[in-house]
Design a protein around this motif. Structure first.
Motif, PDB file in Angstrom:
ATOM      1  N   SER A  26      46.422  45.225  27.432  1.00 22.58           N
ATOM      2  CA  SER A  26      46.802  43.743  28.283  1.00 22.58           C
ATOM      3  C   SER A  26      47.890  43.996  28.973  1.00 22.58           C
ATOM      4  O   SER A  26      48.231  44.021  30.217  1.00 22.58           O
ATOM      5  CB  SER A  26      47.210  42.901  26.557  1.00 22.58           C
ATOM      6  OG  SER A  26      46.297  42.895  26.168  1.00 22.58           O
ATOM      7  N   SER A  27      48.818  45.370  28.213  1.00 22.97           N
ATOM      8  CA  SER A  27      50.019  45.888  28.642  1.00 22.97           C
ATOM      9  C   SER A  27      49.771  46.366  30.458  1.00 22.97           C
ATOM     10  O   SER A  27      49.912  46.255  31.125  1.00 22.97           O
ATOM     11  CB  SER A  27      50.458  46.504  28.638  1.00 22.97           C
ATOM     12  OG  SER A  27      51.080  45.904  27.256  1.00 22.97           O
ATOM     13  N   GLY A  28      48.574  47.092  30.278  1.00 23.40           N
ATOM     14  CA  GLY A  28      48.079  47.233  31.556  1.00 23.40           C
ATOM     15  C   GLY A  28      47.618  47.062  32.847  1.00 23.40           C
ATOM     16  O   GLY A  28      48.100  46.619  34.186  1.00 23.40           O
ATOM     17  N   ALA A  29      46.901  45.584  32.412  1.00 22.25           N
ATOM     18  CA  ALA A  29      46.836  44.039  32.917  1.00 22.25           C
ATOM     19  C   ALA A  29      48.227  43.722  33.579  1.00 22.25           C
ATOM     20  O   ALA A  29      48.023  43.311  34.585  1.00 22.25           O
ATOM     21  CB  ALA A  29      45.946  42.619  32.405  1.00 22.25           C
ATOM     22  N   SER A  30      49.946  43.396  32.946  1.00 24.47           N
ATOM     23  CA  SER A  30      49.959  42.627  32.746  1.00 24.47           C
ATOM     24  C   SER A  30      50.994  43.604  34.075  1.00 24.47           C
ATOM     25  O   SER A  30      51.508  43.465  35.349  1.00 24.47           O
ATOM     26  CB  SER A  30      51.367  43.026  31.573  1.00 24.47           C
ATOM     27  OG  SER A  30      50.704  41.696  30.910  1.00 24.47           O
ATOM     28  N   LEU A  31      50.875  45.050  34.213  1.00 22.00           N
ATOM     29  CA  LEU A  31      51.555  46.036  35.177  1.00 22.00           C
ATOM     30  C   LEU A  31      51.009  46.180  36.307  1.00 22.00           C
ATOM     31  O   LEU A  31      51.148  45.631  37.429  1.00 22.00           O
ATOM     32  CB  LEU A  31      50.932  47.380  34.665  1.00 22.00           C
ATOM     33  CG  LEU A  31      51.630  48.425  35.395  1.00 22.00           C
ATOM     34  CD1 LEU A  31      53.296  48.554  35.611  1.00 22.00           C
ATOM     35  CD2 LEU A  31      50.898  50.019  35.390  1.00 22.00           C
ATOM     36  N   GLY A  32      49.374  45.869  36.116  1.00 19.84           N
ATOM     37  CA  GLY A  32      48.774  45.640  37.179  1.00 19.84           C
ATOM     38  C   GLY A  32      49.460  44.283  38.290  1.00 19.84           C
ATOM     39  O   GLY A  32      49.498  44.008  39.744  1.00 19.84           O
ATOM     40  N   ALA A  71      43.736  42.391  40.279  1.00 23.88           N
ATOM     41  CA  ALA A  71      45.215  43.399  40.312  1.00 23.88           C
ATOM     42  C   ALA A  71      45.053  43.566  38.330  1.00 23.88           C
ATOM     43  O   ALA A  71      45.279  44.922  37.991  1.00 23.88           O
ATOM     44  CB  ALA A  71      45.955  43.467  40.545  1.00 23.88           C
ATOM     45  N   ALA A  72      44.637  42.594  37.803  1.00 22.14           N
ATOM     46  CA  ALA A  72      44.705  42.481  36.381  1.00 22.14           C
ATOM     47  C   ALA A  72      43.660  43.538  36.055  1.00 22.14           C
ATOM     48  O   ALA A  72      44.019  44.246  34.660  1.00 22.14           O
ATOM     49  CB  ALA A  72      44.864  40.953  36.484  1.00 22.14           C
ATOM     50  N   SER A  73      42.586  43.409  36.126  1.00 22.31           N
ATOM     51  CA  SER A  73      40.957  43.899  35.663  1.00 22.31           C
ATOM     52  C   SER A  73      41.644  45.338  36.493  1.00 22.31           C
ATOM     53  O   SER A  73      40.881  46.283  35.828  1.00 22.31           O
ATOM     54  CB  SER A  73      40.280  43.993  36.658  1.00 22.31           C
ATOM     55  OG  SER A  73      40.268  42.260  36.715  1.00 22.31           O
ATOM     56  N   ALA A  74      42.281  45.804  37.539  1.00 19.18           N
ATOM     57  CA  ALA A  74      42.674  47.137  38.026  1.00 19.18           C
ATOM     58  C   ALA A  74      43.496  47.548  36.834  1.00 19.18           C
ATOM     59  O   ALA A  74      43.156  48.561  36.712  1.00 19.18           O
ATOM     60  CB  ALA A  74      43.247  47.363  39.405  1.00 19.18           C
ATOM     61  N   GLY A  75      44.364  47.012  36.508  1.00 17.75           N
ATOM     62  CA  GLY A  75      45.305  47.494  35.628  1.00 17.75           C
ATOM     63  C   GLY A  75      45.021  47.680  34.318  1.00 17.75           C
ATOM     64  O   GLY A  75      45.004  49.150  33.438  1.00 17.75           O
ATOM     65  N   SER A  76      44.327  46.721  33.678  1.00 16.62           N
ATOM     66  CA  SER A  76      43.582  47.454  32.052  1.00 16.62           C
ATOM     67  C   SER A  76      42.684  48.137  32.473  1.00 16.62           C
ATOM     68  O   SER A  76      42.531  49.120  31.371  1.00 16.62           O
ATOM     69  CB  SER A  76      42.761  46.031  32.186  1.00 16.62           C
ATOM     70  OG  SER A  76      43.011  44.943  32.148  1.00 16.62           O
TER      71      SER A  76
END
Lengths: 343, 264
Positions: free
Chosen positions: A98-104, A132-137
């Protein structure tokens, strides 16, 4: 011995309750639509009031379906994580996905602003944010997967997941510090979560992701049950532990990534729903728990959405705040009442 | 039947156990050539750190070994696929099951996994097997109890039942008697003996209960100082091998009673 037969009535009851809550959710909203008119619209004959038609079919229905999908995705993900990490407090947030998605999303909304004005404004539409969220995840997922192959110990992996989320929040914090006020505001609004912004075509993609993730979860049901005894027992019963770990992480990542991309980071659902489900379904068998958490998760999100929508008023509270207000006390209650969350 | 009883199930040749670390081999112990027959109960004893767990983990395929071969039914273990091995060899390890909410019957049913379909549905045959195991081990009253409601002894019995449900020729148990009182230690070991003799399985377990093992085992494997000795308990006593197992300053082995005594 026949697990489904034992829970047949529970499933029927939950199913009916689910349909009821779904309809209640649809009938509530900022615009008051009389119940007879609502049923006319829902059953296909339509109402004379065109705007009511539009509201129910193109706003409330997609929103309700989004709620169900988000709830189902996060709950399955939570269930997988809890078994996988042998930790009742594990949830989709633990892996840092989830944090990865947030980062994206933060990079697109706030980082885009750091580029020049024109590029920034093009970049910040809905689809780009979802991508971007998907990429971050996916980024955090790949990192976690790489580590997962090197670290055999699942507890270490849990901590590594926590570290990844700290890292990504730190980067988000730095971005927030340097960004302009309105960009920061836009990011904060995204992080509140929202179920209502999806078009039918976006919903189609969301459904495909959900089905894909659920498919991966279903094919590891047997292995998940073996893992209840620990990795050594699972291995001794012929389970390919490495491959199962990969499939479980993949399923959890797709499900969390999709839900976060389309509805923002939704807290507590993934953690709380499996425990709530176990109150009613007193079993550890994933064959029962998987469909049960999907239903429960969907219901919980529908209820939270109905509360957030604050019936018949213009006020719409952030969904993330509602899930936290509902979810956190549930977790505390479970901890106090059962002391140890046995599962 | 007599003939059947004496055929070899598990054997090893020139086995060296140990582990790999930083591209170096660390030798834990050389293992004398083993030949474990159908219906034999074999106890593995040795001081802490002698390599009992390493040996059992090597045999059950959890951990690779350094040299030599281990064969099950005359076929090297390495040539078995995971599922084939799961049908020939079951384990009871020291790690506790993480799902304390599992009931006895659910836990035992997991032992049927190597035989069930992709989602783990039990067939009629699987169910008959389970009922048979439950009858044989008198688990009827425990059947619907969850793990967290059981005593250590009961849980151990259920875990052994799970291994039995897996219907393998060999069962390997890592310290099945820890945390149990003397009565239940004896109970579990007698149960293992019964399983070996009556079900015709090779049962191998590690233990610190040397006195009990001497009384109950058909064969024993002593691990001491990177060497192992494998024979019937009385022969091992005659050879004076138990006396060398521990430093002599505190305890000594009394050959007559077959027990360790405290030096006064």
């Amino acid at each position: 011995m026949k697990p489904f037969r034992k829970y047949r009535f529970t499933f029927t009851g939950i199913g009916l309750l689910f349909i009821l809550i779904f309809l209640v959710n649809l009938s509530l909203g900022s615009v008051h639509i009389p119940l007879p008119a609502f049923f006319d619209i829902f059953l296909g004959s339509g109402s004379d009031n065109e705007s009511w038609n539009y509201i129910v079919l193109n706003y409330r229905l997609p929103k309700a379906i989004t709620a169900v999908l988000v709830g189902a995705c996060l709950s399955i993900s939570g269930l997988l994580m809890q078994t996988f990490f042998r930790n009742p407090l594990a949830g989709p947030f633990v892996l840092g996905i989830s944090s990865g998605a947030s980062l994206g999303v933060a990079l697109i909304i706030m980082g885009g602003g750091l580029l020049s004005g024109v590029a920034g404004s093009i970049l910040t539409d809905d689809i780009t944010i979802a991508l971007a969220a998907s990429a971050g995840s996916l980024l955090v997922l790949s990192a976690v997967l790489l580590v997962a192959f090197r670290v055999r110990d699942t507890m270490a992996l849990l901590i590594i997941g926590l570290m990844f989320s700290s890292l990504t929040s730190a980067v988000v914090g730095i971005l927030a510090y340097f960004t302009r006020m309105e960009k920061l505001q836009q990011y904060i609004f995204w992080s509140y979560g929202s179920l209502g912004d999806l078009s039918w075509s976006q919903l189609l993609f969301f459904s495909i992701f959900t089905l894909l993730g659920t498919f991966f979860a279903i094919i590891v049901i047997k292995q998940l049950n073996a893992l209840l005894l620990g990795e050594n027992y699972a291995r001794s019963m012929g389970v390919n532990v490495k491959r199962s770990r990969f499939q479980i992480i993949l399923a959890a990542s797709i499900l969390t990534g999709a839900a976060t991309a389309y509805a923002g980071p939704i807290a507590f659902v993934g953690l709380a729903v499996p425990h709530l489900t176990r109150q009613l379904f007193n079993t550890s068998n994933h064959k029962i728990l998987l469909p049960a958490v999907m239903l429960f998760g969907g219901m919980l999100m529908l209820i939270c959405d109905s509360i957030a929508q604050w019936p018949f008023s213009e006020v719409a509270l952030p969904i993330n705040a509602i899930t936290s207000i509902v979810g956190a006390p549930v977790v505390i209650w479970l901890l106090v009442r059962k002391r140890k969350m046995i599962f | 039947m007599m003939e059947e009883k004496y055929h070899s199930i598990l054997s090893s040749k020139d086995l060296v156990i140990g582990y790999h670390k930083d591209k170096e081999d660390f030798l834990v112990s050389r293992v004398t050539d083993l030949n474990i027959m159908k219906g034999e109960l074999v106890g593995v004893v040795g001081a802490n750190g002698a390599g009992k767990s390493t040996l059992l983990r090597s045999i059950s395929g959890i951990q690779p070994f350094l040299k030599g071969t281990i064969s099950l039914n005359n076929k090297p273990v390495k040539q078995y696929s995971a599922i084939e091995l799961a049908r020939e060899l079951s384990v009871v390890v020291t790690e506790q099951p993480m799902a304390k909410n599992l009931t006895a019957i659910e836990l035992i049913a997991l032992g049927r996994q190597p035989y069930t379909d992709w989602i783990g549905n039990l067939s009629q045959n699987d169910r008959e097997h389970l009922n048979q195991v439950i009858r044989q081990l008198d688990l009827e009253p425990l059947k619907n109890k969850a793990c967290y409601e059981m005593s250590d002894g009961q849980l151990q019995k259920v875990l052994i039942a799970r291994a039995l449900a897996q219907d393998t020729s060999t069962i390997i148990l890592d310290e099945p008697t820890t945390h149990l009182d003397i009565y239940h230690k004896t109970y579990i070991l007698k149960l293992l003996k019964k399983i070996a003799h009556e079900h015709g399985k090779a049962v191998i377990f590690s233990t610190h209960e040397i006195d009990l093992a001497i009384q109950l085992c058909d064969k024993m494997l002593i691990m001491n100082n990177k060497e192992t000795y494998y024979d019937e308990p009385c022969r091992l006593i005659e050879k004076g091998l138990f006396s060398r197992l521990f430093p002599a300053d505190l305890i000594y082995f009394d050959k007559k009673s077959g027990t360790f005594r405290v030096r006064k």
